[in-house]
Design an enzyme around this catalytic site. Structure first.
Site, PDB file in Angstrom:
ATOM      1  CD  GLU A  76      -2.849   0.556   0.500  1.00 46.60           C
ATOM      2  OE1 GLU A  76      -2.924   0.330  -0.224  1.00 46.60           O
ATOM      3  OE2 GLU A  76      -4.324   1.666   0.437  1.00 46.60           O
ATOM      4  CG  ASP A  77       1.084   3.387   3.387  1.00 44.23           C
ATOM      5  OD1 ASP A  77       0.312   3.238   2.372  1.00 44.23           O
ATOM      6  OD2 ASP A  77       1.297   3.294   4.568  1.00 44.23           O
ATOM      7  CG  ASP A 260     -22.219  -3.193  38.345  1.00 41.68           C
ATOM      8  OD1 ASP A 260     -23.467  -2.228  38.208  1.00 41.68           O
ATOM      9  OD2 ASP A 260     -23.676  -4.189  37.976  1.00 41.68           O
TER      10      ASP A 260
END
Ligand code: MN
Length: 695
Positions: A76-77, A260
């Site tokens: 992708e990069d 609680d």
């Protein structure tokens, strides 16, 4: 940043046979490809994939997953190509990296809630190998941990929203609660900074007030169990700010009312120990009614098992306690990932695909995690489809599953009351096979019951079993009702009225104990009409004027219970061979329509009954529209074609006589759809017919 040797050491610590050379190659490859790229934090970009790999080593995942994590952003990069990765790391890694890359591409498009749903759906459908999804989730988790470095607030919010809507639910769905909680906490801090700050502050105050309150309570529980000879590891924690916030929002309570905020976990050695622990805790502290859940006997869909209870601890404080074995604990924290984790004593190199041996292992222990097995098989064999409820809940089904299977998978009651289904917003027949990603809305009616015809198309065992069981119980009831109808007709044919004792006498003669058995015998034709008449009124069949039995109906429809009245709808004139559906309105018989009938749209409120023609069905009236040339002998040609095909014209109506063409509507009696098709083809083949269509 995690160093190369640190990462290797982590992997080696749980998998001594990991392919270290491959991990080293990936480390260098990724570092070179990412080069001088920087993260928003100012760190070299390369630190990100290594951290992602580090997160996955915490889950003890196999070397292929770790390498995929290191390489996950290279396509992708950077300038790296899938071919290059395949050449250096082989087919398997290339396929995994490609899978993660594809997931990242989808990510960029999400905006609205609707898109979020689609995205979840695609992410799952595209994660052909579950390890792809695990890498993607770890990637997102690390991006969330470093989110605060991003300067652009809109971008931060968008990423946080996406994490909340898509990735945290995905993590939950595959049972990775640790991932889910951390993602939610980080996203919550970004999306609701004020609420986050205020809840965190209040939690801190709780600490100040009571010092190590959590630790003290934990020690108390442990001591109580030990006093009764039970060894347990006690973990105490505050609830996460996001889950506290959600409870405040859902239950409309304030922080003070929300008693609680602490949860405890008792981890014990055995299944038996879980229930003993539960007993000891309930003996010592009163339980809060309605809060006990046994996920051991009924695990959650993603395989989660534990006992949950809430008790009123000293000082009138409610606390939640989860009880589980060590095995359940690992499963609960890591979910599906636990099954891909390297297991000691099992060399990873034994097989080329470690997950195959994992699969075998899961198969061997299938009893404890059936649902998980279903997930696994989906990932491995692609023989499953995903469909969604209108609320976005994911339902997994085998291929070929229909809306009825879907309904039963959601809930038995839903299946039992199904009358129709909208698939992606459109009303579809119940026998429609579902596709991956379909959104299915089940239309229900309280008056509906499982239909025997459903057995012709359901594919899941659950649906089949539920329908069969119902049909069996109903069958006799209906047979008896049908028998009673026939019986009433038989009585009509008797030459005189029956005395009050006639029935009892008849039963004695026929050697049956009650009315119902007689009705059943009549319906199943075990006794013929003459015998019944003779039993009721000896000598009656010899008397003149006894009416012959009524003719059998030529049309039969599967899916209707015997004896139910039906009408073939006037609007669409169904004939045998048409795909048909029945509409049932209160107080009337069933209207049978073709599946393409326009009028079905008006029938949304009616009960829908899925029907099919009986094999022996024959005959129906079809309405045709024919446009013919305005010339002498045209009509004779038409009637000639119909006559040759043995079709009877019931009515003929000229609807338009302008110009060179005349239009006729004809009602024609035909045997079935194939017969009609031959007739239409014959008409079109003549030189006087311009068009011939069924209306
Ligand atoms: Mn990434």
């Amino acid at each position: 940043m995690l160093r190369q040797y640190e990462l290797l050491e982590k992997v080696r610590s749980y998998d001594p046979d990991a392919d270290e050379a491959m991990i080293n190659r990936a480390y260098v490859f990724s570092m070179q490809k990412h080069g001088s790229q920087k993260r928003a934090s100012g760190d070299p970009y390369f630190s990100h994939p290594i951290e992602v790999a580090g997160i996955l080593t915490d889950l003890r995942l196999d070397d292929e997953t770790i390498v995929t994590a290191i390489l996950h952003d290279t396509i992708e990069d950077t300038v790296a190509t899938p071919e290059e990765i395949e050449k250096v790391f082989g087919k398997n890694i290339a396929r995994l990296v490609d899978g993660v890359t594809k997931l990242s591409k989808i990510e960029a498009q999400s905006e609205s809630q609707r898109a979020a749903e689609n995205l979840r759906k695609f992410l799952l459908a595209m994660s052909s190998d579950i390890r792809v999804l695990l890498v993607k989730l770890a990637d997102r988790l690390h991006n969330m941990r470093t989110l605060h470095f991003i300067r652009n607030e809109d971008k931060r919010k968008r990423i946080a929203r996406e994490t909340m809507d898509i990735y945290a639910p995905l993590a939950e769905r595959i049972g990775m609660y640790e991932f889910m909680q951390e993602m939610q906490t980080l996203a919550f801090r970004e999306l609701e900074p004020d609420a986050y700050a205020s809840i965190s502050r209040r939690l801190e105050q709780l600490h100040k007030g009571d010092g190590d309150l959590i630790e003290r309570i934990g020690r108390g529980i442990k001591a109580h169990l030990e006093a009764h000879g039970l060894e347990a590891e006690l973990q105490g924690r505050e609830k996460h700010p996001y889950s506290i916030w959600r409870k405040m929002a859902e239950r409309h309570v304030s922080f003070e009312q929300l008693s609680d905020v602490m949860a405890f976990r008792a981890i014990v050695d055995s299944l038996d120990g879980c229930y003993r622990t539960l007993g000891l805790i309930h003996q010592r502290w009163p339980m809060v009614p309605g809060r006990f859940k046994d996920y051991i006997s009924t695990p959650k869909r993603n395989g989660y098992s534990s006992l949950h209870t809430s008790v009123i601890h000293d000082e009138q404080m409610r606390i939640e306690i989860q009880i589980r074995t060590r095995e359940m604990h690992v499963q609960a924290e890591h979910g599906l990932a636990a099954h891909w984790a390297y297991k000691e004593g099992k060399p990873a190199a034994k097989t080329q695909h470690p997950w195959i041996s994992d699969l075998i292992e899961i198969l061997e222990h299938a009893g404890s995690a059936e649902e998980l097995l279903e997930h696994t098989r989906m990932a491995m064999y692609q023989d499953r489809i995903f469909a969604f409820t209108p609320k976005g809940e994911l339902i997994q089904l085998p291929k070929g599953a229909t809306p009825v299977d879907f309904a039963y998978a959601v809930h038995t009651d839903l299946g039992d009351q199904t009358v129709g289904a909208k698939v992606n917003g459109r009303v579809m027949p119940l026998r429609t096979p579902l596709d991956n990603g379909d959104q299915v809305e089940i239309l229900v009616s309280r008056a509906q019951h499982p239909q025997p015809s459903w057995l012709n198309f359901v594919v899941t065992g659950k649906a089949r079993a539920k329908i069969r069981r119902f049909v069996k119980s109903k069958e006799r009831e209906e047979t008896v009702a049908l028998g009673r109808k026939i019986f009433d007709e038989i009585v009509q044919r008797l030459p005189g009225a029956l005395g009050w004792e006639a029935m009892a006498e008849a039963l004695k003669r026929l050697n049956l104990h009650d009315d119902d058995s007689l009705m059943e015998a009549i319906a199943l034709k075990r006794i013929d009409d003459v015998h019944v008449m003779e039993a009721l009124m000896p000598g009656s069949t010899g008397v003149a004027g006894v009416q012959p039995p009524p003719q059998r109906q030529a049309i039969s429809i599967k899916g209707l219970t015997p004896g139910v009245a039906f009408d073939l709808a006037e609007c669409c004139h169904p004939i045998p061979g048409d795909r048909i559906v029945g509409l049932r309105r209160e107080g009337t018989g069933i209207e049978v329509h073709t599946i393409g009938c326009q009028r079905l749209a008006d029938g949304i409120d009616a009960d829908w009954v899925d029907l099919a023609w009986g094999d022996e069905s024959d005959g129906g009236t079809a309405r045709l529209c024919i446009v013919i040339k305005n010339e002498p002998g045209s009509l004779a040609t038409i009637t000639g074609v119909l006559g040759n095909h043995g079709a009877n014209i019931v009515s003929l109506d000229q609807t338009n006589r302008d110009g060179a063409f005349h239009t006729f509507n004809l009602d024609v009696e035909v045997h079935n759809i194939q017969h009609l098709m031959r007739i239409l083809a014959g008409l079109r083949a003549t030189d006087v017919v311009s068009t011939a269509e069924r209306l």
